[in-house]
Design a protein around this motif. Structure first.
Motif, PDB file in Angstrom:
ATOM      1  N   GLY B 119      41.813  68.172  31.951  1.00  0.00           N
ATOM      2  CA  GLY B 119      41.627  67.695  33.329  1.00  0.00           C
ATOM      3  C   GLY B 119      40.158  67.590  33.718  1.00  0.00           C
ATOM      4  O   GLY B 119      39.772  66.720  34.503  1.00  0.00           O
ATOM      5  N   GLN B 120      39.320  68.486  33.183  1.00  0.00           N
ATOM      6  CA  GLN B 120      37.882  68.446  33.459  1.00  0.00           C
ATOM      7  C   GLN B 120      37.297  67.122  32.979  1.00  0.00           C
ATOM      8  O   GLN B 120      36.470  66.506  33.637  1.00  0.00           O
ATOM      9  N   GLU B 122      38.975  64.319  32.313  1.00  0.00           N
ATOM     10  CA  GLU B 122      39.527  63.213  33.096  1.00  0.00           C
ATOM     11  C   GLU B 122      38.793  63.070  34.429  1.00  0.00           C
ATOM     12  O   GLU B 122      38.488  61.961  34.862  1.00  0.00           O
ATOM     13  N   ALA B 123      38.502  64.209  35.059  1.00  0.00           N
ATOM     14  CA  ALA B 123      37.792  64.156  36.341  1.00  0.00           C
ATOM     15  C   ALA B 123      36.416  63.527  36.139  1.00  0.00           C
ATOM     16  O   ALA B 123      35.968  62.701  36.934  1.00  0.00           O
ATOM     17  N   ALA B 124      35.758  63.885  35.047  1.00  0.00           N
ATOM     18  CA  ALA B 124      34.435  63.331  34.766  1.00  0.00           C
ATOM     19  C   ALA B 124      34.524  61.838  34.468  1.00  0.00           C
ATOM     20  O   ALA B 124      33.695  61.050  34.930  1.00  0.00           O
ATOM     21  N   GLU B 125      35.552  61.447  33.722  1.00  0.00           N
ATOM     22  CA  GLU B 125      35.755  60.018  33.441  1.00  0.00           C
ATOM     23  C   GLU B 125      36.030  59.264  34.740  1.00  0.00           C
ATOM     24  O   GLU B 125      35.535  58.158  34.940  1.00  0.00           O
ATOM     25  N   GLY B 126      36.809  59.895  35.612  1.00  0.00           N
ATOM     26  CA  GLY B 126      37.134  59.281  36.889  1.00  0.00           C
ATOM     27  C   GLY B 126      35.905  59.071  37.762  1.00  0.00           C
ATOM     28  O   GLY B 126      35.888  58.223  38.649  1.00  0.00           O
ATOM     29  N   LEU B 127      34.849  59.865  37.504  1.00  0.00           N
ATOM     30  CA  LEU B 127      33.598  59.727  38.258  1.00  0.00           C
ATOM     31  C   LEU B 127      32.629  58.771  37.568  1.00  0.00           C
ATOM     32  O   LEU B 127      31.461  58.690  37.931  1.00  0.00           O
ATOM     33  N   ALA B 128      33.126  58.083  36.549  1.00  0.00           N
ATOM     34  CA  ALA B 128      32.365  57.045  35.848  1.00  0.00           C
ATOM     35  C   ALA B 128      31.242  57.599  34.959  1.00  0.00           C
ATOM     36  O   ALA B 128      30.323  56.868  34.601  1.00  0.00           O
ATOM     37  N   LEU B 129      31.318  58.872  34.609  1.00  0.00           N
ATOM     38  CA  LEU B 129      30.310  59.411  33.684  1.00  0.00           C
ATOM     39  C   LEU B 129      30.549  58.846  32.287  1.00  0.00           C
ATOM     40  O   LEU B 129      31.690  58.591  31.896  1.00  0.00           O
ATOM     41  N   SER B 130      29.466  58.655  31.531  1.00  0.00           N
ATOM     42  CA  SER B 130      29.596  58.122  30.176  1.00  0.00           C
ATOM     43  C   SER B 130      29.994  59.247  29.231  1.00  0.00           C
ATOM     44  O   SER B 130      29.930  60.426  29.575  1.00  0.00           O
ATOM     45  N   GLN B 133      27.174  61.650  28.774  1.00  0.00           N
ATOM     46  CA  GLN B 133      26.989  62.450  29.996  1.00  0.00           C
ATOM     47  C   GLN B 133      28.078  63.521  30.127  1.00  0.00           C
ATOM     48  O   GLN B 133      27.808  64.629  30.576  1.00  0.00           O
ATOM     49  N   ILE B 138      29.403  68.363  31.231  1.00  0.00           N
ATOM     50  CA  ILE B 138      30.712  68.962  31.511  1.00  0.00           C
ATOM     51  C   ILE B 138      31.196  69.852  30.373  1.00  0.00           C
ATOM     52  O   ILE B 138      31.814  70.886  30.596  1.00  0.00           O
TER      53      ILE B 138
END
Lengths: 251, 227
Positions: B119-120, B122-130, B133, B138
């Motif tokens: 989930g961590q 996914e949350a980062a992907e959802g924030l458009a992090l590469s 990154q 994370i």
């Protein structure tokens, strides 16, 4: 928040198909969300509602059909994922705050890393979005120091900081007790009042009824019934009647 | 007949002992730094979808973990020599120890990466992090925090194992002790002092890692709770 002035829907799904192995989860799902609209997706567990929501942000790849989100063709393999996800905010059931970062750092990370915002500006933004969810005093706390409801509000603030054009809520109150649920729903209500476009999967029928402009009732991977919130009080299909009749409709 | 110990005869060589201890610490510090980097990259490599990279990383890790350190040192030492490359014994020692500790670090870091909740990410992907990154902001530090005790133990072990480098006459504590005992004929006394020095070096390293932990993990410093 929206510069897009065209009358195109912000999100549209057309005949979307999705299977997990032999299991067909989405069987020709279509719906659209206009700018400023709040759409609630309801249905039993396993009806495909969460999968439909996750397809919008491409956390699931679809097998067929067309998904258009803020001008991005999400069903295409060459979709620019990072551009898409700058336009779409998503909030999860399990909050998923980054545990090693303070609330401020959780919020400033993406604006700084993705949008190359200056640190001072990002911190100011963090203060602003935290005020929006009523958590200014938690700026320097770590996620584990917050209650579940506060963590979920912080997660909403984190998403807001990217200034998305549409926000997705995936059963965001399912892990919370009724009291904490209330404080999260209040934040979402305020967002709706401010004109944010939202798609939410929810089990809170009373909330869906009061906030949603439109309801989509999913059943066996299909949109079984949809319409204004009034369909909850006068459903036309026996399945929705049974679903709302089983004590789900609490106000 | 009791044991007769003559420490003064050996202790007058204390500058050599101290020099050796410093060299061992330098050797360990360099190999730890490079090995941590190599191991982390290998752990990332094993997690990629590229079968070639993942396979290469796996072969590296398994080869190193299933061969003796001394043999690895000889392989690097004679291997470089047969290629006509000339390096000091100390440089060869740093390289061999880096390759060795990198493999163990890779396994430990892999466990740390796998402990990051899906989930961590996914949350980062959802924030458009590469991808990069996400690893950097994370995954990396929380993973290191979770496996920090295992990781630091491995680095202390590496420092102790570096005594094997005396076999290629790399300048370090044990090699210098070998020289002193052959010169003074006081082998027992010499190695007692060496043992004490290794204990001190271990304590120094552990203290250093404890301090580094305070800098790396501010959340733990403030709250004292595990991640």
């Amino acid at each position: 928040m929206q510069q897009n002035t065209s009358s195109e829907p912000i999100v549209s799904l057309r005949d979307v198909q999705k299977s997990f192995g032999p299991l067909k989860v989405l069987d020709g799902v279509s719906f659209a969300v206009d700018r400023g609209e709040v759409l609630a997706i309801i249905g039993r567990s396993g009806s495909g509602k969460s999968t439909a929501l996750r397809c919008i942000d491409r956390f699931e790849k679809v097998d067929g059909g067309e998904i258009m989100v803020c001008g991005h063709r999400v069903d295409r393999p060459d979709v620019d994922l990072r551009a898409l996800r700058q336009d779409v905010g998503i909030v999860f059931q399990s909050y998923n705050l980054f545990p090693h970062l303070t609330i401020e750092q959780n919020i400033t990370l993406a604006p700084c890393a993705v949008k190359k915002m200056a640190t001072g500006q990002a911190k100011e933004l963090a203060r602003k979005v935290l005020a929006q969810v009523g958590l200014e005093e938690k700026l320097h706390a770590y996620p584990e120091q917050l209650s579940g409801g506060q963590q979920q509000r912080a997660a909403i603030a984190r998403s807001l900081a990217m200034q998305p054009k549409v926000m997705l809520f995936d059963e965001v109150t399912s892990a919370l007790d009724p009291e904490l649920t209330g404080e999260v729903l209040k934040v979402i209500e305020q967002l709706a009042a401010d004109g944010m476009t939202m798609v939410m999967v929810t089990h809170e029928m009373g909330f869906a009824k009061s906030i949603a402009d439109r309801i989509v009732f999913m059943h066996r991977g299909k949109v079984h019934e949809s319409g204004p919130a009034s369909i909850l009080t006068s459903p036309t299909t026996p399945e929705l009647r049974q679903f709302v009749g089983t004590g789900n409709l609490k106000s | 007949m009791g044991i007769q110990l003559d420490f003064p005869a050996v202790l007058e060589r204390w500058p050599s002992f101290l020099g050796g201890a410093a060299l061992t610490l330098e050797l360990a510090a360099l190999a730890t730094m490079f090995g941590a980097l190599l191991g982390t990259l290998a752990a990332v490599g094993r997690g990629t979808h590229n079968a070639l990279i993942a396979g290469a990383c796996k072969v590296y890790v398994e080869t190193i973990r299933n061969t003796p350190l001394l043999v690895q040192i000889f392989l690097v030492y004679f291997g470089l020599a047969s290629l006509g490359l000339k390096f000091s014994a100390f440089t060869v020692a740093v390289a061999a120890l880096t390759i060795n500790v990198g493999a163990y670090t890779a396994e430990i870091m892999r466990a740390g990466f796998e402990a990051i909740p899906r989930g961590q990410i996914e949350a980062a992907e959802g924030l458009a992090l590469s991808r990069v990154q996400i690893y950097w902001h994370i995954i990396l530090l929380p993973a290191v925090e979770r496996v920090y005790p295992a990781l630091t133990s491995q680095f202390v072990l590496l420092m102790l194992a570096s005594s094997v480098c005396s076999q290629i006459s790399a300048e370090e504590l044990t090699a210098i002790a070998n020289y002193i005992q052959s010169d003074t004929y006081r082998a027992f006394e010499t190695y007692i002092i060496v043992a004490v020095l290794y204990v001190i070096l271990s304590l120094v390293m552990r203290a250093g890692f404890w301090g580094l932990g305070l800098v790396l993990f501010p959340r733990r410093r403030r709250l004292g709770t595990p991640l």
